[in-house]
Design a protein around this motif. Structure first.
Motif, PDB file in Angstrom:
ATOM      1  N   ASN A  67       0.867  -1.178   0.000  1.00 21.96           N
ATOM      2  CA  ASN A  67       0.000   0.000   0.000  1.00 21.96           C
ATOM      3  C   ASN A  67       0.906   1.231   0.000  1.00 21.96           C
ATOM      4  O   ASN A  67       1.349   1.692   1.049  1.00 21.96           O
ATOM      5  CB  ASN A  67      -0.930  -0.002   1.208  1.00 21.96           C
ATOM      6  CG  ASN A  67      -1.982   1.095   1.129  1.00 21.96           C
ATOM      7  OD1 ASN A  67      -1.930   1.965   0.266  1.00 21.96           O
ATOM      8  ND2 ASN A  67      -2.937   1.049   2.046  1.00 21.96           N
ATOM      9  N   GLY A 108      -1.614   3.821  -2.881  1.00 21.25           N
ATOM     10  CA  GLY A 108      -2.372   2.623  -3.177  1.00 21.25           C
ATOM     11  C   GLY A 108      -1.608   1.407  -3.620  1.00 21.25           C
ATOM     12  O   GLY A 108      -0.393   1.289  -3.423  1.00 21.25           O
ATOM     13  N   LEU A 109      -2.337   0.495  -4.239  1.00 23.47           N
ATOM     14  CA  LEU A 109      -1.875  -0.855  -4.531  1.00 23.47           C
ATOM     15  C   LEU A 109      -0.715  -0.886  -5.520  1.00 23.47           C
ATOM     16  O   LEU A 109      -0.796  -0.319  -6.605  1.00 23.47           O
ATOM     17  CB  LEU A 109      -3.049  -1.676  -5.072  1.00 23.47           C
ATOM     18  CG  LEU A 109      -2.849  -3.165  -5.292  1.00 23.47           C
ATOM     19  CD1 LEU A 109      -4.198  -3.880  -5.200  1.00 23.47           C
ATOM     20  CD2 LEU A 109      -2.189  -3.496  -6.614  1.00 23.47           C
ATOM     21  N   LYS A 204      -5.707   7.277  -5.585  1.00 19.24           N
ATOM     22  CA  LYS A 204      -5.304   6.044  -4.912  1.00 19.24           C
ATOM     23  C   LYS A 204      -5.742   4.849  -5.748  1.00 19.24           C
ATOM     24  O   LYS A 204      -6.915   4.734  -6.105  1.00 19.24           O
ATOM     25  CB  LYS A 204      -5.945   5.961  -3.524  1.00 19.24           C
ATOM     26  CG  LYS A 204      -5.587   4.705  -2.735  1.00 19.24           C
ATOM     27  CD  LYS A 204      -6.202   4.770  -1.353  1.00 19.24           C
ATOM     28  CE  LYS A 204      -5.757   3.592  -0.487  1.00 19.24           C
ATOM     29  NZ  LYS A 204      -6.294   3.710   0.892  1.00 19.24           N
ATOM     30  N   LEU A 213      -7.082  -3.920  -2.761  1.00 19.24           N
ATOM     31  CA  LEU A 213      -6.529  -3.292  -1.571  1.00 19.24           C
ATOM     32  C   LEU A 213      -7.610  -3.269  -0.497  1.00 19.24           C
ATOM     33  O   LEU A 213      -8.715  -2.768  -0.727  1.00 19.24           O
ATOM     34  CB  LEU A 213      -6.085  -1.862  -1.896  1.00 19.24           C
ATOM     35  CG  LEU A 213      -5.200  -1.152  -0.872  1.00 19.24           C
ATOM     36  CD1 LEU A 213      -3.868  -1.882  -0.721  1.00 19.24           C
ATOM     37  CD2 LEU A 213      -4.969   0.293  -1.290  1.00 19.24           C
ATOM     38  N   THR A 219      -1.508   2.264   4.955  1.00 22.79           N
ATOM     39  CA  THR A 219      -0.575   2.947   4.061  1.00 22.79           C
ATOM     40  C   THR A 219       0.862   2.749   4.548  1.00 22.79           C
ATOM     41  O   THR A 219       1.159   2.917   5.724  1.00 22.79           O
ATOM     42  CB  THR A 219      -0.893   4.446   3.987  1.00 22.79           C
ATOM     43  OG1 THR A 219      -2.239   4.615   3.555  1.00 22.79           O
ATOM     44  CG2 THR A 219       0.030   5.164   3.024  1.00 22.79           C
ATOM     45  N   TYR A 222       2.857  -3.719   3.867  1.00 26.63           N
ATOM     46  CA  TYR A 222       2.741  -4.702   2.801  1.00 26.63           C
ATOM     47  C   TYR A 222       2.493  -6.073   3.400  1.00 26.63           C
ATOM     48  O   TYR A 222       2.658  -6.299   4.601  1.00 26.63           O
ATOM     49  CB  TYR A 222       3.994  -4.722   1.931  1.00 26.63           C
ATOM     50  CG  TYR A 222       5.249  -5.164   2.667  1.00 26.63           C
ATOM     51  CD1 TYR A 222       5.693  -6.483   2.609  1.00 26.63           C
ATOM     52  CD2 TYR A 222       6.000  -4.259   3.420  1.00 26.63           C
ATOM     53  CE1 TYR A 222       6.836  -6.886   3.279  1.00 26.63           C
ATOM     54  CE2 TYR A 222       7.141  -4.650   4.088  1.00 26.63           C
ATOM     55  CZ  TYR A 222       7.561  -5.960   4.016  1.00 26.63           C
ATOM     56  OH  TYR A 222       8.686  -6.357   4.695  1.00 26.63           O
TER      57      TYR A 222
END
Length: 240
Positions: A67, A108-109, A204, A213, A219, A222
């Motif tokens: 993230n 984000g992802l 995001k 996600l 944030t 992982y």
């Protein structure tokens, strides 16, 4: 078949020279027989390699769902900014990289792996892997925007963007939307909205292909992909 010292080194037991010293202590067995020669060949799929009786599982590839926060770049090295790789602290392999890129101010992802073949498939323009973004937009997003995004947007390139699915979550002076695209052009989401006279103020990525996600992945953190997620990535067929 690979050399035993390479096997052990890739599984995080030390450098090649450190592994050779470890082998001399006769703590490593292959199929229950003590092996001290680093050049010994082993089959990672069928041979049982143990250290002090504990089996060492061989992982050729690693896959992490990250993230990404703002302020770091999607690269393995950068002379100015921190990179997404600075956050991956317990990987076994040292050849991991981000699959694709998110802008420095985009969250984000992001998939982190050392599987080059899979990365190529996911990024190939011919595969049309779907990527969904949540965004806040300075300006009112309307039904006309939905139609335009579905038809394709002129962002100053030779062709219009491919059809994109725009969903309005909240409309007003600051709108909230979700946008699914199947391309990865430079600053594409921002350029699409700019072409409609609006500005992205927060962006995001929330999904990529089968990867989603979730709220529990904060944030800057992982996790390893599940086997089901890895299998889904390998089986993806975006050509239909």
């Amino acid at each position: 078949m690979i050399r035993l010292d390479k096997f052990l080194s890739e599984m995080g037991l030390g450098t090649r020279s450190e592994v050779k010293k470890l082998l001399k202590t006769k703590q490593v067995t292959v199929n229950k027989a003590v092996v001290s020669k680093p050049e010994t060949k082993v089959n990672p799929d069928t041979d049982e390699v143990c250290l002090n009786g504990s089996k060492i599982e061989y992982k050729k590839y690693e896959y992490y769902l990250f993230n990404k926060p703002k302020g770091c770049v999607s690269a393995t090295k950068d002379n100015v900014h921190g990179t997404v790789m600075d956050y991956i602290t317990d990987a076994v392999h040292d050849d991991l990289f981000p699959v694709g890129r998110l802008d420095i101010d985009t969250e984000g992802l992001l998939l982190i792996t050392n599987d080059g073949a899979l990365s190529h498939e996911l990024l190939s323009p011919s595969k049309h892997v779907a990527k969904t973004y949540f965004a806040r937009i300075d300006g009112e997003v309307t039904q006309d925007d939905i139609i335009s995004f579905k038809e394709g947007i002129d962002i100053g390139e030779e062709r219009l963007t491919k059809p994109a699915e725009l969903v309005i979550k909240k409309s007003g002076s600051v709108s909230e939307i979700e946008l699914t695209i199947t391309e990865g052009k430079f600053h594409q989401v921002k350029r699409m909205f700019e072409a409609r006279g609006k500005r992205v103020i927060y962006l995001k990525r929330i999904s990529m292909g089968p990867l989603k996600l979730t709220d529990d992945l904060k944030t800057g953190t992982y996790r390893a992909l599940t086997q089901a997620e890895t299998d889904a990535l390998r089986q993806i067929n975006c050509g239909k």
